[in-house]
Design a protein around this motif. Structure first.
Motif, PDB file in Angstrom:
ATOM      1  N   GLY A   1      -5.979   1.080  -0.059  1.00 32.30           N
ATOM      2  CA  GLY A   1      -5.180   2.033   0.850  1.00 32.30           C
ATOM      3  C   GLY A   1      -6.360   2.729   1.098  1.00 32.30           C
ATOM      4  O   GLY A   1      -6.693   3.043   1.975  1.00 32.30           O
TER       5      GLY A   1
ATOM      6  N   ASP B   1       0.809  -0.945   0.011  1.00 30.09           N
ATOM      7  CA  ASP B   1      -0.420   0.041   0.077  1.00 30.09           C
ATOM      8  C   ASP B   1       1.105   1.013  -0.096  1.00 30.09           C
ATOM      9  O   ASP B   1       1.510   1.709   1.044  1.00 30.09           O
TER      10      ASP B   1
ATOM     11  N   ASN C   1      -8.519   3.636   3.811  1.00 26.34           N
ATOM     12  CA  ASN C   1      -9.381   4.854   4.788  1.00 26.34           C
ATOM     13  C   ASN C   1     -10.189   5.624   4.413  1.00 26.34           C
ATOM     14  O   ASN C   1     -10.555   6.688   5.528  1.00 26.34           O
TER      15      ASN C   1
ATOM     16  N   THR D   1      -1.487   8.669   5.180  1.00 25.36           N
ATOM     17  CA  THR D   1      -0.999   7.085   5.677  1.00 25.36           C
ATOM     18  C   THR D   1      -2.215   7.369   7.064  1.00 25.36           C
ATOM     19  O   THR D   1      -3.192   8.499   7.760  1.00 25.36           O
TER      20      THR D   1
ATOM     21  N   LEU E   1       0.788   3.980   0.622  1.00 27.07           N
ATOM     22  CA  LEU E   1      -0.433   5.302   1.387  1.00 27.07           C
ATOM     23  C   LEU E   1       0.108   4.436   3.107  1.00 27.07           C
ATOM     24  O   LEU E   1       0.420   5.210   3.935  1.00 27.07           O
ATOM     25  N   ARG E   2       0.983   2.929   3.580  1.00 24.78           N
ATOM     26  CA  ARG E   2       1.614   3.271   4.759  1.00 24.78           C
ATOM     27  C   ARG E   2       2.939   3.490   4.224  1.00 24.78           C
ATOM     28  O   ARG E   2       3.978   2.973   4.685  1.00 24.78           O
TER      29      ARG E   2
END
Length: 392
Positions: free
Chosen positions: A300, A13, A304, A376, A15-16
């Protein structure tokens, strides 16, 4: 259009991948507009590393000194292949495409082709604020036709607006945001066909901003405007900018329906000098080689969205997020908080978290704020914590 399923075979992902300390080293608008004690969750930049194929394509070009002017049709060919695979649409004719500097400048150029100074251009507020600024700078008259309470196009209202604007035989255009920003509405095939029919009935030219097209939620079908019956005289702008976080690498594509080719053929040659050659290379690589990265991003973002919903329910139950089918921009109804027409100002002043004010989005924006959830989970959690503290 059918929704084509895609997986995320082992791709992490994006976003991480980055922490706050690394993100604060960035020098772009998102990270330099506010002081360092402000957590930025506003402008449409994603907190992700670039997809490796994009980095490789750009660095290879730099190593070659390939930093001249853009040429060729590789970008259009990559978009055509992506559209066929992702949306089941094989309707992109390379001969009816043109490279433009970016989507908004492309919108301006398309409107120059089909309208004149002082002509009306219809928009659906609440909508992307640069629509207002660019149209005004272009000397076009902005006409608001608000979305309905569910943030969908109201066909009866749209028809009445079209009828009034063209009653004296004058020209008019409709700047369609698809998917819609803010709110993330994905217009259905039936809705878009209705728009096309109304536009043809009243002689209104449609220009579609489809920059968020790659960013639909799992199971949702994006429908390109030019794919629906009756849209043959339409014009569209597409780009890999939003889907792969490439706004600083300028490049977009203008697409014309079969009935609008003559319009696109009148596009001045110098418009094609504006895009970045490195931008074209980056966008082409994204569309051709970075779809696994995109799929991991979409998963992701979906996580979220669920996290944001849970956080708001726990800490800010008075704030209502609209259910989004696309984009990474959450539209929040904050009217029940009692902090006035500009809740983003309260979040910034009291909570040191920056969201986009709803006021510049036009009618329907008061009492709302737009939150960028392409970050994140930790930053998103801290952002909502600060919002809650601001109104405690």
């Amino acid at each position: 259009m059918t929704s084509i399923p895609h997986g995320t075979p082992g791709h992490p992902d994006p976003l991480r991948a980055l922490d706050l300390a690394r993100l604060r080293r960035r020098t772009s608008m998102k990270w330099r507009t506010y002081p360092e004690d402000v957590l930025p969750l506003w402008v449409a930049e994603m907190d992700v590393p670039l997809a490796e194929p994009v980095v490789r394509a750009v660095t290879d070009a730099l190593a070659l000194g390939d930093t001249g002017y853009p040429a060729g049709t590789a970008y259009a060919e990559a978009l055509a292949a992506f559209a066929a695979d992702r949306w089941g649409w094989s309707g992109i004719d390379i001969a009816r495409t043109a490279i433009v500097p970016d989507v908004m400048l492309g919108v301006v150029e398309m409107l120059k082709l089909v309208t004149g100074p002082g002509d009306p251009v219809v928009v659906n507020p609440p909508v992307y604020p640069p629509f207002f600024a660019f149209l005004t700078h272009l000397d076009r008259r902005v006409v608001e036709n608000p979305l309905d309470p569910a943030l969908r196009i109201d066909p009866a209202s749209l028809e009445e607006t079209f009828r009034e604007l063209t009653a004296d035989g004058g020209r008019a255009a409709y700047l369609l945001c698809s998917p819609h920003n803010p709110g993330g509405t994905v217009h259905t095939a039936a809705e878009l066909a209705t728009v096309a029919a109304l536009a043809e009935r009243y002689g209104v030219r449609v220009v579609a901003d489809e920059i968020h097209a790659p960013l639909v939620t799992p199971g949702t079908a994006f429908v390109p405007y030019l794919s629906v019956p009756g849209a043959e005289r339409g014009l569209s702008l597409m780009s890999a900018s939003k889907g792969w976080n490439l706004p600083g690498l300028k490049a977009a594509l203008a697409l014309a329906g079969p009935g609008a080719r003559a319009d696109l053929d009148r596009l001045p040659e110098e418009v094609g000098h504006g895009p970045s050659h490195l931008g074209v290379i980056a966008h082409t690589a994204a569309l051709r080689e970075a779809t696994d990265w995109l799929d991991a991003l979409l998963a992701g973002l979906d996580a979220n969205r669920a996290l944001l919903s849970d956080l708001l329910a726990a800490h800010l139950p008075a704030v209502r997020p609209y259910p989004a089918e696309a984009t990474y921009l959450a539209w929040l109804d904050c009217r029940a908080l009692g902090v006035g027409d500009d809740p983003a100002a309260a979040f910034l002043e009291r909570g040191r978290v920056a969201l986009s004010s709803g006021l510049p989005f036009g009618t329907g924006g008061a009492g709302h704020a737009r939150l960028n959830l392409a970050t994140t989970p930790e930053i998103l959690t801290e952002g909502v914590r600060r919002m809650a503290a601001a109104v405690a």
